[in-house]
Structure formats: structure tokens, C-alpha cells
Scaffold this active site. Structure first.
Site, PDB file in Angstrom:
ATOM      1  N   LYS A   1     138.828 -47.529 136.242  1.00 34.21           N
ATOM      2  CA  LYS A   1     140.159 -46.932 136.256  1.00 34.21           C
ATOM      3  C   LYS A   1     141.181 -47.871 135.618  1.00 34.21           C
ATOM      4  O   LYS A   1     142.027 -47.451 134.810  1.00 34.21           O
ATOM      5  CB  LYS A   1     140.585 -46.606 137.689  1.00 34.21           C
ATOM      6  CG  LYS A   1     139.783 -45.503 138.358  1.00 34.21           C
ATOM      7  CD  LYS A   1     140.311 -45.253 139.767  1.00 34.21           C
ATOM      8  CE  LYS A   1     139.513 -44.188 140.488  1.00 34.21           C
ATOM      9  NZ  LYS A   1     140.009 -43.960 141.865  1.00 34.21           N
TER      10      LYS A   1
ATOM     11  N   GLU B   1     128.038 -45.830 146.769  1.00 32.39           N
ATOM     12  CA  GLU B   1     129.333 -46.448 147.075  1.00 32.39           C
ATOM     13  C   GLU B   1     129.292 -47.241 148.373  1.00 32.39           C
ATOM     14  O   GLU B   1     130.076 -48.184 148.550  1.00 32.39           O
ATOM     15  CB  GLU B   1     130.425 -45.382 147.145  1.00 32.39           C
ATOM     16  CG  GLU B   1     130.832 -44.849 145.791  1.00 32.39           C
ATOM     17  CD  GLU B   1     132.108 -44.030 145.810  1.00 32.39           C
ATOM     18  OE1 GLU B   1     132.586 -43.684 144.721  1.00 32.39           O
ATOM     19  OE2 GLU B   1     132.614 -43.734 146.908  1.00 32.39           O
TER      20      GLU B   1
ATOM     21  N   HIS C   1     107.126 -32.825 136.095  1.00 31.36           N
ATOM     22  CA  HIS C   1     106.709 -32.676 134.698  1.00 31.36           C
ATOM     23  C   HIS C   1     107.582 -33.489 133.760  1.00 31.36           C
ATOM     24  O   HIS C   1     107.614 -33.245 132.556  1.00 31.36           O
ATOM     25  CB  HIS C   1     106.706 -31.196 134.327  1.00 31.36           C
ATOM     26  CG  HIS C   1     105.719 -30.392 135.097  1.00 31.36           C
ATOM     27  ND1 HIS C   1     104.464 -30.091 134.627  1.00 31.36           N
ATOM     28  CD2 HIS C   1     105.779 -29.868 136.356  1.00 31.36           C
ATOM     29  CE1 HIS C   1     103.809 -29.402 135.535  1.00 31.36           C
ATOM     30  NE2 HIS C   1     104.578 -29.245 136.598  1.00 31.36           N
TER      31      HIS C   1
END
Length: 438
Positions: free
Chosen positions: A424, A289, A310
Site C-alpha cells: 500500500k 495473515e 489432473h
């Protein structure tokens, strides 16, 4: 006792001359931050938070945490992004990812974080875990209208009021919100919830050392005064008038930006303890951000080694050379466990018989750093003296200062996050929120 920046694995990737070249710009970025004269300066109160926090509120946080510990088996923390990541990071880093499983032994409440997604199943699971036990709520939101935590608060507010009645429930709900305005503030005032403040001049991802993070952290039995002391030491180090190359946060900002300018666009933070996982989640939000805007920025990822060696370890070793690693290491052993004796040596491990697990882990760290750097992947090494509140507080401020300097080095505002609003707005439109249907 502070974060140590090590360049053991950067030879051949960054020259001293390149550091000297970027040093003046880094110094200017730091000075601009301290003078509060740069872009986004209205959101820079985190700079002095460790020495300038509200002492009265701090005392109320401790008192509220004592109340919760005395009358609740569970604390439900409602928030999203910076409203929960910092607290969860600190709790799991210092207490382990098994804090809730160990809570019964320590007499501390279990802590569950909700409102972090729109998953109904997750809410159902938390309600099942609470069962008939006593619980309290800490709802954290500057506005009180962010969709995911607002839904969760509706659910758990109804649950706690049904269990205790509205008046008694109000004494178990703690609201951390804006001091002056907002839907949550209105509800808190109307119902008489104890209130704590989301500071105006501190963004969510920088807010862990404010009331946003400190109440849940204190409920977990963590010494928040020592946490603040560690951050204070880092604040004083950052502001001290000395060669900026003596400051680990500045060194970190400089070296990662040199690597970024050389085409290493991805930074993977790695650690060798599973309990680092949520600290790394907090770090990813802080970095993403703060830096990811204007088509710029280092993409932050994380890994827990040797587990992830792995899986993505294959790509790091042999894939495209687009990333560098930042290793976080604790120098003091955090466990005294050793490799035990077996009835036979069928697993061929007797060559490390009675060696501390710390030594095995350190061997994995060194071997991996050597392997990756030899394959063209730069490695930055950050070390803490110990796994405790002071060192973690120091590390939190270290990362906050470093990413702020990095933002200014890349000519962006490290304190806003306009991209977060796009999803949003689309979500409001899709769900038919008034004013967003077009």
C-alpha cells in the site's frame, strides 16, 4: 454436530509421543487466549462474538436484508480482503458457486463483489450485469480510504445516485464501517446511510460473523441465526474445561505444527466439491495473515479435487515433499444423483451403474489420500456432518481458534498483518499520494 478431526492418514508421520510433547504448549496457548493475556489481545473479541454479539444490530441486519430482498434484484458488495471473503465464502459454500444464476428462480437478489481489485474491466462487467435493474450497495471498510474499494464506491455511488436521485439512493446504500471515526463514517452520516459496525476488537479475517459478513449472507437467504449457533457451539467447546486433546481445533493446531517442525512448510486444503473454492480462499487469508510473519509460518494453498488432481496432483504425488494436505469432507450426501444407465457400455462404466455420485467422490478421496500418503505426503482429515449453516458456523470458529493457537505456538502475533501495508505504501508513492512522494 461439530468438526471432527481424523488422523486416519497420519500414521507414520506423527507419533502420539510428539503430540503429548506439544500438548502443554497448546494448552498454554489456549489458556492465554481465553485469559486475553497474550500478544495481540486487543484483537481477540472474535473469541466471544458468537455469544456476545449486538442483538439490536443483528435485528437491524435482518430488517435491512428483507428490504434489499424486497426492492433490489442485485446487491453490490464493496470491500477487499476480510471485508468480502467471508461473506462470499459462506454464500458459495452453502448456496453453490451458481448462486447468482439461480437467484431468479429463488426470488433472491444476485450478489456481486467489487472493490476486490483495481480492474476497471471487472467493474465494467458488473455494471453491464446490473443493467437497468434495481440494486442496492453494501460498502464495507473500516476507514473508507483503502484504494480498491474506495474507487469502486466512487463508481457505484455515482451510478446509484444517477439512477434514483441522491435522497432515494441513500436509502439503498448500507455502510459497514468504524463506529467512531473514518472517511466512510463521515460520508454515511452526511448522507443518512444506514450504518453497521466493523468491530474494533476483531480483525478483518476474523470478521465474517459480524455485520461485515452477516448482511450479504442474510441477503442470500441464509439463516444467520443458525450460522451463529454453530459458532456458539464451537466457542463453548473451545472454552470447556476438559482434556485439550478432546478439542478438534487444538488437535488440528498441534498436528499441523508438528508437521511444520518436520519441514512440511506448505499446507494445501482440499475438498471434493467446487463450491468449497471461496471457503478455501477465506481460509488462505486467515492462515496467511495470521501466521506468515517474522520469517515463520506455514504457507497456505488450496485445491479442488478431483479437478486439480489432473494438474498440481502430479506435483503433490511426485514432487518435493514440502507439503501436507488438509481434507475437508462432508459425510452426508449433498446430492442424490447416481451414475445413469447408457445405451451401451462403451465408456466401461457399468461397474458403477446406479452408484451414488457421493460414493464415487468418496472413492476418489480415499484413493487420493492413500496415494499421497504412500508417497510421503501427510493428510489431515476434517469432517462435517452436513452442508448447512450450523456446521459451517462451527467450522469457521474452529479455523479461527486453531490458527490463533498455532500463532502462539510459533511465538508470533496472530492478529496483526504488518506485511500487507508495504504494498500500500509503495502504491501510494507510485501514484503520487500527498505525503508519500518521497
Amino acid at each position: 454436530m461439530k468438526v471432527t478431526f481424523k488422523k486416519d492418514y497420519l500414521k507414520g508421520f506423527v507419533d502420539d509421543s510428539e503430540v503429548e510433547l506439544l500438548k502443554p504448549a497448546a494448552g498454554l496457548a489456549r489458556d492465554t487466549l481465553l485469559a486475553r493475556s497474550g500478544v495481540g489481545n486487543e484483537m481477540e473479541d472474535w473469541l466471544t462474538l458468537p455469544t456476545d454479539y449486538d442483538q439490536d444490530e443483528f435485528a437491524r441486519i435482518l430488517k435491512a436484508s428483507d428490504k434489499i430482498k424486497s426492492d433490489s434484484k442485485v446487491l453490490v458488495v464493496i470491500g477487499i480482503g476480510g471485508s468480502y471473503l467471508g461473506a462470499r465464502a459462506v454464500i458459495e459454500f452453502l448456496k453453490s458457486e451458481f448462486h447468482n444464476e439461480q437467484a431468479a428462480k429463488t426470488g433472491l437478489p444476485e450478489i456481486y463483489f467489487v472493490g476486490t481489485s483495481a480492474s476497471g474491466r471487472y467493474i465494467d462487467d458488473v455494471i453491464d450485469l446490473i443493467g437497468d435493474r434495481d440494486f442496492s450497495i453494501n460498502v464495507i471498510s473500516k476507514s473508507g480510504t483503502t484504494t480498491e474499494p474506495a474507487i469502486a464506491f466512487r463508481v457505484f455511488k455515482a451510478l446509484i445516485e444517477k439512477k434514483y436521485g441522491k435522497d432515494a439512493a441513500a436509502k439503498r446504500i448500507f455502510a459497514t464501517t468504524d463506529a467512531h471515526k473514518g472517511a466512510l463514517l463521515d460520508v454515511a452520516k452526511e448522507n443518512g446511510y444506514e450504518r453497521f459496525v466493523v468491530p474494533d476488537g476483531i480483525g478483518g479475517r476474523y470478521s465474517v460473523l459480524s455485520a461485515v459478513g452477516l448482511l450479504p449472507i442474510a441477503v442470500a437467504g441464509i439463516d444467520i441465526k443458525k450460522l451463529m449457533d454453530g459458532a456458539k457451539a464451537a466457542q463453548e467447546d473451545f472454552a470447556k474445561d476438559e482434556d485439550i486433546l478432546a478439542k478438534p481445533s487444538i488437535l488440528y493446531a498441534i498436528y499441523r505444527n508438528i508437521l511444520y517442525r518436520k519441514g512440511f512448510d506448505v499446507e494445501t486444503i482440499v475438498g471434493y466439491e467446487p463450491q468449497f473454492r471461496y471457503l478455501f480462499e477465506w481460509w488462505k487469508q486467515l492462515m496467511a495473515e495470521s501466521e506468515g510473519k517474522d520469517n515463520k509460518g506455514i504457507y497456505p494453498t488450496s485445491a479442488i479435487f478431483s479437478t486439480d488432481l489432473h494438474s498440481i496432483g502430479q506435483y503433490i504425488q511426485d514432487g518435493k515433499k514440502i507439503l501436507f494436505e488438509t481434507i475437508l469432507d462432508i459425510t452426508k450426501p449433498i446430492s442424490d444423483r447416481v451414475v445413469p444407465q447408457a445405451d451401451d457400455n462403451t465408456d466401461h462404466l457399468d461397474y458403477i451403474l446406479n452408484k451414488p455420485m457421493k460414493e464415487v467422490n468418496e472413492a476418489a478421496l480415499t484413493a487420493t489420500a492413500q496415494a499421497h500418503t504412500s508417497a510421503g505426503v501427510p493428510n489431515i482429515l476434517l469432517q462435517l456432518d452436513d452442508l448447512d449453516e450450523f456446521n459451517l458456523g462451527n467450522l469457521i470458529y474452529f479455523f479461527e481458534a486453531a490458527v490463533a493457537v498455532s500463532g502462539y505456538l510459533n511465538a508470533i502475533n496472530p492478529f496483526n498483518q504488518p506485511g500487507v501495508e508495504v504494498y500500500k505504501t509503495n502504491m501510494f508513492r507510485i501514484l503520487g499520494k500527498p505525503g508519500y512522494t518521497d
